[in-house]
Design an enzyme around this catalytic site. Structure first.
Site, PDB file in Angstrom:
ATOM      1  N   TRP A 185       7.818 -10.977  20.344  1.00 43.87           N
ATOM      2  CA  TRP A 185       7.066 -12.088  19.731  1.00 43.87           C
ATOM      3  C   TRP A 185       6.481 -13.005  20.772  1.00 43.87           C
ATOM      4  O   TRP A 185       5.653 -13.856  20.467  1.00 43.87           O
ATOM      5  CB  TRP A 185       7.918 -12.852  18.722  1.00 43.87           C
ATOM      6  CG  TRP A 185       9.041 -13.695  19.293  1.00 43.87           C
ATOM      7  CD1 TRP A 185      10.155 -13.246  19.906  1.00 43.87           C
ATOM      8  CD2 TRP A 185       9.159 -15.131  19.280  1.00 43.87           C
ATOM      9  NE1 TRP A 185      10.965 -14.305  20.278  1.00 43.87           N
ATOM     10  CE2 TRP A 185      10.386 -15.471  19.904  1.00 43.87           C
ATOM     11  CE3 TRP A 185       8.348 -16.163  18.799  1.00 43.87           C
ATOM     12  CZ2 TRP A 185      10.822 -16.797  20.066  1.00 43.87           C
ATOM     13  CZ3 TRP A 185       8.797 -17.482  18.955  1.00 43.87           C
ATOM     14  CH2 TRP A 185      10.014 -17.784  19.588  1.00 43.87           C
ATOM     15  N   ASP A 186       6.855 -12.830  22.042  1.00 46.43           N
ATOM     16  CA  ASP A 186       6.254 -13.561  23.149  1.00 46.43           C
ATOM     17  C   ASP A 186       4.729 -13.526  23.065  1.00 46.43           C
ATOM     18  O   ASP A 186       4.057 -14.501  23.387  1.00 46.43           O
ATOM     19  CB  ASP A 186       6.654 -12.909  24.483  1.00 46.43           C
ATOM     20  CG  ASP A 186       8.149 -12.839  24.715  1.00 46.43           C
ATOM     21  OD1 ASP A 186       8.902 -12.784  23.734  1.00 46.43           O
ATOM     22  OD2 ASP A 186       8.555 -12.790  25.888  1.00 46.43           O
ATOM     23  N   GLU A 211      18.699 -17.803  20.858  1.00 47.81           N
ATOM     24  CA  GLU A 211      19.567 -16.628  20.687  1.00 47.81           C
ATOM     25  C   GLU A 211      21.023 -16.904  21.049  1.00 47.81           C
ATOM     26  O   GLU A 211      21.839 -15.992  20.998  1.00 47.81           O
ATOM     27  CB  GLU A 211      19.016 -15.453  21.502  1.00 47.81           C
ATOM     28  CG  GLU A 211      17.716 -14.918  20.917  1.00 47.81           C
ATOM     29  CD  GLU A 211      17.050 -13.864  21.802  1.00 47.81           C
ATOM     30  OE1 GLU A 211      17.247 -13.941  23.036  1.00 47.81           O
ATOM     31  OE2 GLU A 211      16.344 -12.995  21.273  1.00 47.81           O
ATOM     32  N   LYS A 221      19.509 -21.995  24.136  1.00 47.93           N
ATOM     33  CA  LYS A 221      18.889 -21.168  25.176  1.00 47.93           C
ATOM     34  C   LYS A 221      17.423 -21.539  25.360  1.00 47.93           C
ATOM     35  O   LYS A 221      16.917 -21.582  26.470  1.00 47.93           O
ATOM     36  CB  LYS A 221      19.011 -19.705  24.758  1.00 47.93           C
ATOM     37  CG  LYS A 221      18.525 -18.692  25.775  1.00 47.93           C
ATOM     38  CD  LYS A 221      18.675 -17.281  25.189  1.00 47.93           C
ATOM     39  CE  LYS A 221      18.088 -16.214  26.079  1.00 47.93           C
ATOM     40  NZ  LYS A 221      17.977 -14.928  25.374  1.00 47.93           N
ATOM     41  N   GLN A 222      16.734 -21.748  24.266  1.00 46.19           N
ATOM     42  CA  GLN A 222      15.325 -22.117  24.332  1.00 46.19           C
ATOM     43  C   GLN A 222      14.988 -22.890  23.069  1.00 46.19           C
ATOM     44  O   GLN A 222      15.738 -22.855  22.101  1.00 46.19           O
ATOM     45  CB  GLN A 222      14.433 -20.892  24.456  1.00 46.19           C
ATOM     46  CG  GLN A 222      14.370 -20.037  23.191  1.00 46.19           C
ATOM     47  CD  GLN A 222      13.517 -18.793  23.387  1.00 46.19           C
ATOM     48  OE1 GLN A 222      14.003 -17.761  23.779  1.00 46.19           O
ATOM     49  NE2 GLN A 222      12.235 -18.897  23.091  1.00 46.19           N
TER      50      GLN A 222
END
Lengths: 768, 768
Positions: free
Chosen positions: B359-360, B490, B602-603
């Site tokens: 999905w990046d 994640e 994580k992000q």
């Protein structure tokens, strides 16, 4: 149920007629074991059809390097598995140059197998019409000796029916075996020696990495028409295999009998330097007994087991066969003599679950062994965990816990964690609670006061330390929570506040705190030793109690039920009864995410807590929770039906209790889960026992007394069971007309019957 | 930061001095690519030291059989990975019988590498003191042609410095390569032909299973002191490799130059039967250009790219180098000419993530390509997903969804799911939302009205169908919930009601419903076709809207923030700043359960939603959520700092924005994550571009206009960037004294500057 080819019989498993499709299933069902070793019911002679070869030695394992798709920090490096060991049953049979192989025969007649559970032997007979026109009658009788546990014996009889022939019989031992289950196709064994000395032949092999040294030996006798003959076998040696070849001329109708004594001696019990000698010695000892005498001794050993462990069921042959099959297999798997051993979920009947130890032992097996054996047996199972405490502390350290907290592994052989799914390995932590519960359960049942001060307390402290660290304070809830766990219901992963886990965590800390007081009072020396070793402080215990007292439990006010975990009510609550049969079993039909977000329960979870801690809940509470959860339960774990059977009996729902009972007791015989070819569900068999004794018998320990609340399914005329309670034997017989309690012992025993206190006198009975 | 050996330079990467420890890192950093192929900066000559060999062909992949520890129903059978392809850069060099190998030289002097990003070439030079006493000066210049994308060119110059020698130079192509990453050590390639024809030599190989037919060819020229010489190479052929051997006598100081044209032609673009011919043709074409002319053409191609894509930063060389490195690598990876291709997270610089699509692409890469290329490029990226719609529907069916619902794979090459961790594969479903968001984003930016009716609408309907089915009604909450998901963060798995996922699900259904109305109105024919194909009904759309309107969002009244997921506040909320450095990065130090129950992010997750849907929240809301979540964010994903940099800029926290910017732009150059040797973080490089243009430049599309809110970090003197907005080029230059907007185009353009509407005239500029 998926099969019904096993004939209903009270004491035996009987299969009639040769069906190659059934070979692998029967190999599982007719498995033999004697606690020290076990084996699938593979054929002695060659067989080129589909088969799953398996022979296993208790305690001999291999650390198979972990294989995962995606490595997670903290995963163990290996999965220790009990492995397929050298084959000692093998007998090549050649008739006029042609190999006997049921898969190539033109016809197989009069084929039958019997597993005689009463006497502990297995027999297979048939007439093979071989491609060369010879009709060969064969009868093979086999047992793994309970008397000499390093020995198995085979009597292999062949008779040419339609003409005189030359028969070459080559019994052998073969180290060239492999595991079906292997992560990296490692060689699990190395062969160190293939040799023979007179009529003793052996293969000496060693497991790689773990260096278990094993001598697989054999010693044979030969008979013609039951007359012993002295024929020297010709040594046939290969790199991994040695045989002794006997060439015989048999006239039509003449019977040749090979008696083969064989088995394993290992470095677990012998020094390596005398291993070969030990093998020869034990086989000579067996030969000195002779096949028939050794079998007679076997029958006596099993008789003694049955004297204590038998459950009779009248009026329902299938139920009778089912329960005896379960009791038989449990006794084949674990004899309780060696605290290094434990009970693998498949025992010695297959490779699945690696023969390793799971929480099944503490949650399901201990009650069975406790009530049908000397209390030392259950104590050995507890000692097994005590001996692995240091590794459990190490395991917890790997996961970030400190100060002597222990997390027992999900799956283990020598104390190190083997499993490698994060949602199980790292998160199915309730196992730690069951290990502590087993200490409580053992103490409650046996009144053995010494285990806790000597060993148990250290385990309890380490486990309580774990729970204290694993819970965290939620400022939002103003209570302690336990986040990210997998409960007994493995169809939920990484949930918050699994009720069972939170409950057993709280209970562990409270019970440990109480126990510390008891030990302090009654065992001052042990107490001082343990405190010195563990550096436990009063403040630490006070902190446990603070966490325990303020533990959060998900609860639904509307339904008045505890919730399996936070958010359970957000699910689409469609009961299993409305689920199409085409969707079952869901673990084969649905992707994992779909299972996880469904309400479906693999095995008792909240209800497991109600089972463990029954006396802490009212009957109404049990009923409410049973009614709420059971309808969502798919029972796709072999450990599920037994708990539900017991609870249905408590709730007087005898039809449901009976249905669950059948499902647990004949799970393998009827192959409900379509997987019996992989092996038997050994640990759940203990659950079957519980469903009779605790379910229908209603046996509990209450106020330091045995208590009974007997009920009988309408399908049965009567049933009976025995319990060894603190070294006295109580026999309970239940029929529709009443219950009889008979005490075999030397002192009076107070029991509760339907809540009423009654005094039983030694060697006397009470009829109600 | 873990390294600083790359010299700061505005246009080049420069390494000086030979350090074997840095070889693998430099192989990544100095990677070359031209959209059609790419390669790590491996040495041409032999090298016996540690190296990670990699040469990749866009779109050529192998389905590697899945390997997991525990199989879950629904897992894909394989992981499609772009694989290491035949080596065409190789040149054996022997001097007086001794092989040139920097690992065995007694000394390596004057060693330098330069990757010239402005012109798109790579050069390495050194003096090798060989064990035989010869000092050999070498200069190797290499580029992958942007003009002839099937060709790479190498100019390899050798000069003996201290005596006259015989040099044997053997350029070769080698099919005998392997992947480092292979699940089962399968052979990925089969070699079908190793051959030569005059001075053209080639290896023809085919991927197993996928049957991509590849001809790897070469054509060489030889020069002595820059004078072309005609020497016929001696063919040196092995089973997988072919070389052409040139033996030369060089006097001291005399330079020999090998020019090697080589590369791949594949069955993706040529018929198999003419593959060898095509290879030879294209190499002859390259030779006809000549090395210098082809390089000149390369410089022009790159000049054109930079004309449009360059970002200048004045007063901060490292920041300048960082952003150019990111832009350079993005252009090396994907040129946008072929809708069969996409952007692997590591591009052509390593094997990790298999070169597959994540999905990046939609979440991070599309804005970059959209603003710096012709709109066709972004449209090709959307088309890629449209072409895989059928497979996305199949994928959803495997997971139990029906009626044309689509779930795009987490990781894919040809549309089939490749990933095999249940918590990602089955549960990280927000990817589906990003794919729809990209359609919205593209349409908003380009105003290309045709994509949706022609292709996009079908994708949108299928995705909305998925969301409707994936949500379920919670009678407990009286709202729709989405259970068991993994959000962008994640470090949480299988959570309920991830806010980002619920939000994008709701948005997808609403936007699709609106879009259907638009298409119905404006594109009646397309509408009829799509309705016929999808069988969409008004009732179905109404149901989507019902689900969307009644979607549940976890929210904390006290803090007035949306919660990342249900139960987030039960965590122990210790900010990252209080976490010991010894515990970082947590993904290397902590077991997975500990990460999961921690609050660490994580992000961007909730903040990712605020980034996508910025205009739906107030600045105060953004600030509140940024202040709540950023302190728990460990930024252990390369995709994290950029979003935070943009939002910090929005919030006028320029120091923080700058810190995040440096971290994203120099992630690989400074090797923050200690893993640059594995390859570069290509997709996050697009995030770096966003953090300049959208962060500091403040560029948005608002009310169909480009809008800017320029800010400049105090560390910079000025920065500039260009945007292709609907085929007009807008250049923005920001300094501390003001901002200049210059339009290169043919019509006026209304833009918003700090919220004020301003009209720009073609070829005119505005200074503020």
């Amino acid at each position: 149920m998926n099969q019904d080819y096993i004939k209903p019989n009270e004491w035996s498993l009987i299969e009639e007629g040769f069906n190659p499709q059934k070979v692998k299933s029967s190999e599982s069902l007719f498995s033999l074991g004697n606690g020290a070793m076990g084996q699938r019911a593979n054929f002695e002679e060659d067989y080129s059809g589909e088969s799953f070869q398996g022979s296993y030695i208790a305690g001999v394992y291999y650390p198979d390097k972990t294989r995962v798709g995606w490595w997670k920090n903290g995963y163990p490096e290996y999965f220790a598995k009990v492995l397929n060991a050298p084959n000692w049953i093998g007998i090549h049979v050649q008739v006029e140059g042609e190999t006997l192989d049921l898969n190539t025969c033109t016809k197989v007649s009069d084929y039958a197998r019997e597993l005689n559970m009463k006497q502990g032997w297995y027999q297979r007979s048939f007439v093979a019409s071989m491609p060369n026109g010879v009709d060969l009658k064969v009868k093979a009788t086999r047992f793994l000796s309970m008397t000499l546990t390093e020995v198995g014996a085979i009597k292999y009889e062949v008779t040419p029916l339609n003409r005189s022939v030359e028969v070459v019989i080559t019994p052998y031992v073969d180290g060239g075996i492999t595991n079906e289950d292997s992560n990296w196709d490692d060689a699990f064994w190395q062969i160190n020696e293939v040799s023979s000395k007179d009529d003793f032949a052996y293969v000496r092999s060693m497991t790689n990495k773990t260096a278990f040294d094993v001598c697989t030996g054999m010693l044979n006798e030969l008979y013609l028409d039951d007359q012993k003959v002295e024929v020297k076998g010709e040594v046939v040696s290969e790199s991994r295999k040695v045989g002794l070849k006997y060439t015989l001329k048999l006239s039509q109708g003449q019977k040749a009998t090979l008696v083969k004594f064989a088995g394993y001696v290992t470095s677990l019990n012998h020094k390596s330097e005398v291993l070969v000698e030990a093998s020869e010695q034990i086989l000579i000892k067996a030969r000195n007994y002779g096949f028939d005498a050794l079998l007679e001794s076997q029958i006596q050993e099993w008789d003694a087991i049955w004297q204590m462990a038998d459950i009779t069921i009248k009026g329902d042959v299938k139920a009778q066969q089912g329960i005896r099959f379960n009791i038989f297999q449990l006794n084949q798997t674990y004899s309780g003599k060696d605290s290094r051993l434990n009970i693998g979920p498949k025992g010695f009947t297959g490779e699945k679950y690696g023969g390793s130890t799971y929480w099944d032992t503490e949650a399901y097996c201990i009650p069975f062994y406790m009530a049908t054996k000397d209390e030392k047996v259950a104590r050995n199972l507890l000692t097994y965990r005590y001996n692995q405490l240091d590794k459990a502390i190490e395991n917890a350290q790997k996961l970030g816990f400190t100060d002597g907290a222990a997390l027992y592994p999900m799956v283990t052989m020598d104390g190190e964690e083997c499993h490698n799914e994060w949602e199980i390995t790292f998160e199915e932590i309730h196992r730690n609670g069951s290990i502590l519960f087993a200490i409580y359960n053992y103490t409650r049942f046996t009144a053995d006061k010494s285990y806790i001060p000597e060993m148990g307390l250290e385990v309890m402290i380490a486990i309580s330390r774990f729970w204290k660290q694993r819970a965290n304070f939620s400022t939002d809830k103003n209570q302690y929570v336990i986040l990210g766990v997998t409960g007994p219901n493995e169809y939920e992963n990484n949930v918050n506040n699994n009720w069972f886990t939170n409950y057993i965590a709280k209970w562990c800390m409270e019970y440990t705190a109480q126990t510390i007081e008891m030990v302090k009072e009654d065992y001052a020396d042990d107490f001082a030793r343990v405190i010195k070793k563990t550096k436990l402080s009063d403040q630490e215990v006070a902190k446990w109690l603070e966490v325990a007292e303020n533990m959060y439990f998900p609860f639904d006010e509307k339904r008045n039920v505890y919730l399996q975990q936070d958010g359970f009510l957000d699910k689409e609550l469609v009961p299993v009864s409305e689920l199409s049969k085409t969707q079952r079993p869901i673990n084969q039909k649905w992707s994992w995410d779909r299972i996880l977000r469904s309400p479906y329960i693999k095995q008792a979870d909240v209800l497991q807590g109600f089972y463990f801690f029954e006396d802490q809940f009212s009957l109404e509470e049990l009923e409410r929770h049973f009614d709420f959860y059971e309808p969502y339960t798919v029972h796709e774990s072999s450990l599920s039906p037994c708990v539900h059977s017991i609870q249905a009996a408590v709730l007087d729902r005898m039809d449901q209790a009976y249905t669950f009972y059948l499902r647990t007791s004949r799970l393998d015989l009827d192959d409900y889960n379509k997987e019996v070819h992989e092996g038997l569900h050994i640990t759940s068999m203990a659950g079957t026992w519980m469903s009779v004794v605790e379910g229908f018998g209603g046996m509990r320990v209450k106020n330091d007394c045995l208590s009974f609340d007997p009920k009988i399914p309408k399908e049965w005329d009567a049933f009976s069971f025995k319990v060894n309670f603190r070294n006295q034997i109580l026999k309970v017989e239940v029929s529709h007309s009443g219950t009889t309690f008979k005490l075999e012992g030397d002192r009076e025993l107070k029991i509760l019957i339907n809540g009423q206190s009654t005094m039983l006198q030694p060697d006397n009975k009470i009829v109600l």
